[in-house]
Design a protein around this motif. Structure first.
Motif, PDB file in Angstrom:
ATOM      1  N   GLU A  57       2.159  14.579  -8.355  1.00 19.36           N
ATOM      2  CA  GLU A  57       2.913  15.798  -8.036  1.00 19.36           C
ATOM      3  C   GLU A  57       3.867  16.200  -9.161  1.00 19.36           C
ATOM      4  N   GLY A  58       3.898  15.417 -10.247  1.00 17.32           N
ATOM      5  CA  GLY A  58       4.760  15.739 -11.381  1.00 17.32           C
ATOM      6  C   GLY A  58       6.127  15.093 -11.327  1.00 17.32           C
ATOM      7  N   GLY A  59       6.315  14.141 -10.424  1.00 10.66           N
ATOM      8  CA  GLY A  59       7.615  13.487 -10.255  1.00 10.66           C
ATOM      9  C   GLY A  59       7.871  12.376 -11.254  1.00 10.66           C
ATOM     10  N   THR A  60       9.058  11.810 -11.164  1.00  8.18           N
ATOM     11  CA  THR A  60       9.483  10.748 -12.070  1.00  8.18           C
ATOM     12  C   THR A  60       9.988   9.516 -11.326  1.00  8.18           C
ATOM     13  N   LEU A  61       9.531   9.303 -10.104  1.00 12.11           N
ATOM     14  CA  LEU A  61       9.998   8.182  -9.284  1.00 12.11           C
ATOM     15  C   LEU A  61       9.757   6.842  -9.969  1.00 12.11           C
ATOM     16  N   GLY A  62       8.587   6.663 -10.504  1.00 11.76           N
ATOM     17  CA  GLY A  62       8.263   5.430 -11.218  1.00 11.76           C
ATOM     18  C   GLY A  62       8.480   4.189 -10.376  1.00 11.76           C
ATOM     19  N   PRO A  63       8.893   3.082 -11.006  1.00 15.57           N
ATOM     20  CA  PRO A  63       9.037   1.805 -10.314  1.00 15.57           C
ATOM     21  C   PRO A  63      10.073   1.787  -9.185  1.00 15.57           C
ATOM     22  N   ARG A  64      10.899   2.796  -9.096  1.00 16.92           N
ATOM     23  CA  ARG A  64      11.827   2.860  -7.950  1.00 16.92           C
ATOM     24  C   ARG A  64      11.054   2.948  -6.635  1.00 16.92           C
ATOM     25  N   ALA A  65       9.764   3.288  -6.718  1.00 17.05           N
ATOM     26  CA  ALA A  65       8.927   3.388  -5.513  1.00 17.05           C
ATOM     27  C   ALA A  65       8.872   2.062  -4.763  1.00 17.05           C
ATOM     28  N   TRP A  66       8.924   0.961  -5.474  1.00 14.97           N
ATOM     29  CA  TRP A  66       8.862  -0.340  -4.795  1.00 14.97           C
ATOM     30  C   TRP A  66      10.183  -1.090  -4.860  1.00 14.97           C
ATOM     31  N   ASP A  67      11.246  -0.348  -4.759  1.00 20.96           N
ATOM     32  CA  ASP A  67      12.582  -0.937  -4.657  1.00 20.96           C
ATOM     33  C   ASP A  67      13.240  -0.419  -3.379  1.00 20.96           C
ATOM     34  N   PRO A  68      13.197  -1.211  -2.329  1.00 21.01           N
ATOM     35  CA  PRO A  68      12.773  -2.602  -2.231  1.00 21.01           C
ATOM     36  C   PRO A  68      11.255  -2.743  -2.136  1.00 21.01           C
ATOM     37  N   GLU A  69      10.799  -3.947  -2.422  1.00 16.99           N
ATOM     38  CA  GLU A  69       9.365  -4.218  -2.425  1.00 16.99           C
ATOM     39  C   GLU A  69       8.754  -4.070  -1.035  1.00 16.99           C
ATOM     40  N   GLU A  70       9.500  -4.446  -0.004  1.00 15.27           N
ATOM     41  CA  GLU A  70       9.031  -4.318   1.378  1.00 15.27           C
ATOM     42  C   GLU A  70      10.066  -3.507   2.169  1.00 15.27           C
ATOM     43  N   PRO A  71       9.979  -2.186   2.110  1.00 18.45           N
ATOM     44  CA  PRO A  71      10.983  -1.358   2.779  1.00 18.45           C
ATOM     45  C   PRO A  71      10.884  -1.344   4.310  1.00 18.45           C
ATOM     46  N   PHE A  72       9.781  -1.822   4.871  1.00 21.91           N
ATOM     47  CA  PHE A  72       9.586  -1.727   6.319  1.00 21.91           C
ATOM     48  C   PHE A  72       9.371  -3.092   6.949  1.00 21.91           C
ATOM     49  N   ASP A  73      10.102  -3.334   8.037  1.00 26.31           N
ATOM     50  CA  ASP A  73       9.988  -4.587   8.789  1.00 26.31           C
ATOM     51  C   ASP A  73       9.178  -4.420  10.069  1.00 26.31           C
ATOM     52  N   ALA A  74       8.754  -3.188  10.355  1.00 24.12           N
ATOM     53  CA  ALA A  74       8.021  -2.920  11.598  1.00 24.12           C
ATOM     54  C   ALA A  74       6.913  -1.911  11.329  1.00 24.12           C
ATOM     55  N   ILE A  75       5.903  -1.942  12.177  1.00 22.12           N
ATOM     56  CA  ILE A  75       4.729  -1.077  12.017  1.00 22.12           C
ATOM     57  C   ILE A  75       5.083   0.406  12.165  1.00 22.12           C
ATOM     58  N   ALA A  76       5.874   0.774  13.165  1.00 19.40           N
ATOM     59  CA  ALA A  76       6.100   2.198  13.453  1.00 19.40           C
ATOM     60  C   ALA A  76       6.659   2.967  12.248  1.00 19.40           C
ATOM     61  N   ILE A 122       0.833  -1.203   0.000  1.00 15.73           N
ATOM     62  CA  ILE A 122       0.000   0.000   0.000  1.00 15.73           C
ATOM     63  C   ILE A 122       0.869   1.254   0.000  1.00 15.73           C
ATOM     64  N   VAL A 123       1.849   1.317   0.873  1.00 16.76           N
ATOM     65  CA  VAL A 123       2.654   2.539   0.967  1.00 16.76           C
ATOM     66  C   VAL A 123       3.530   2.740  -0.270  1.00 16.76           C
ATOM     67  N   THR A 124       4.106   1.680  -0.821  1.00 13.20           N
ATOM     68  CA  THR A 124       4.975   1.885  -1.982  1.00 13.20           C
ATOM     69  C   THR A 124       4.169   2.284  -3.217  1.00 13.20           C
ATOM     70  N   ILE A 125       2.984   1.738  -3.378  1.00 12.60           N
ATOM     71  CA  ILE A 125       2.146   2.137  -4.519  1.00 12.60           C
ATOM     72  C   ILE A 125       1.630   3.555  -4.318  1.00 12.60           C
ATOM     73  N   ASP A 126       1.349   3.935  -3.073  1.00  5.59           N
ATOM     74  CA  ASP A 126       1.001   5.333  -2.805  1.00  5.59           C
ATOM     75  C   ASP A 126       2.152   6.258  -3.193  1.00  5.59           C
ATOM     76  N   TRP A 127       3.386   5.889  -2.838  1.00 10.18           N
ATOM     77  CA  TRP A 127       4.537   6.700  -3.242  1.00 10.18           C
ATOM     78  C   TRP A 127       4.563   6.851  -4.757  1.00 10.18           C
ATOM     79  N   PHE A 128       4.345   5.746  -5.467  1.00  9.27           N
ATOM     80  CA  PHE A 128       4.378   5.720  -6.927  1.00  9.27           C
ATOM     81  C   PHE A 128       3.368   6.702  -7.534  1.00  9.27           C
ATOM     82  N   TYR A 129       2.116   6.580  -7.115  1.00  9.52           N
ATOM     83  CA  TYR A 129       1.071   7.415  -7.711  1.00  9.52           C
ATOM     84  C   TYR A 129       1.095   8.855  -7.211  1.00  9.52           C
TER      85      TYR A 129
END
Length: 185
Positions: free
Chosen positions: A64-83, A52-59
């Motif tokens: 906002e006019g950015g060019t992040l693209g697929p780098r948004a989900w690199d890594p696919e799971e950037p977080f190991d904890a809830i906080a 959810i969070v990485t796809i939110d970053w992507f869109y």
């Protein structure tokens, strides 16, 4: 503010409120429940919430006019904890809300460029926003269902937007620093 821009702002507010409530519930998970294998599109709460969070970053970046693209989900799971995941989710929710708060009919009808791996996808902004809100709702529903199989009772995720729901959202509104006037405008 036009009706269309008000609707998008309300959807962004609802999105932030629902994420707040859902992630607040996740803070009560017992050790091992966040990453435990479950039956869903993604195999765990951890995987789904990271998606959810990485796809939110992507869109949101594209909106906002950015060019992040697929780098948004690199890594696919950037977080190991809830906080840290919740902090990142709330930050992108605030960006989306800021974007939607300033919308005009012209901006809603304008094209947004979405940087994909080998192409640039061009969509109307209002269509892209509706797609994003549906994506978030879809996957939050999966998280909600997975919580039902954990030690945490799934939170109420609707009943946020109507005037008569003010009692049900008072605690969340206070936590987000929002007023009823801001929500109802």
């Amino acid at each position: 503010m036009t009706v269309a821009s008000r609707i998008m702002r309300k959807l962004a507010q609802n999105n932030h409120l629902a994420n707040h409530r859902l992630l607040t519930a996740c803070f009560s998970l017992q050790p091992g429940e966040f990453e435990a294998k479950r039956v869903s599109f993604f195999p765990s709460l951890k995987a789904t919430l990271n998606h959810i969070v990485t796809i939110d970053w992507f869109y949101v970046d594209a909106l906002e006019g950015g060019t992040l693209g697929p780098r948004a989900w690199d890594p696919e799971e950037p977080f190991d904890a809830i906080a840290p995941l919740a902090e990142a989710q709330f930050a992108v929710d605030r960006r989306l809300l800021a974007f939607c708060t300033d919308l005009t009919d012209a901006r809603l009808a304008a094209q947004t460029r979405v940087h994909r791996t080998n192409r640039i996808q061009v969509e109307r902004t209002d269509d892209l926003l509706l797609h994003l809100f549906m994506h978030q709702t879809h996957h939050r529903g999966q998280v909600h269902a997975m919580l039902a199989g954990s030690s945490v009772q799934p939170p109420q995720l609707d009943e946020f937007l109507t005037a008569s729901d003010f009692r049900d959202r008072a605690e969340d509104m206070a936590a987000l620093g929002w007023s009823e006037a801001e929500l109802g405008a």
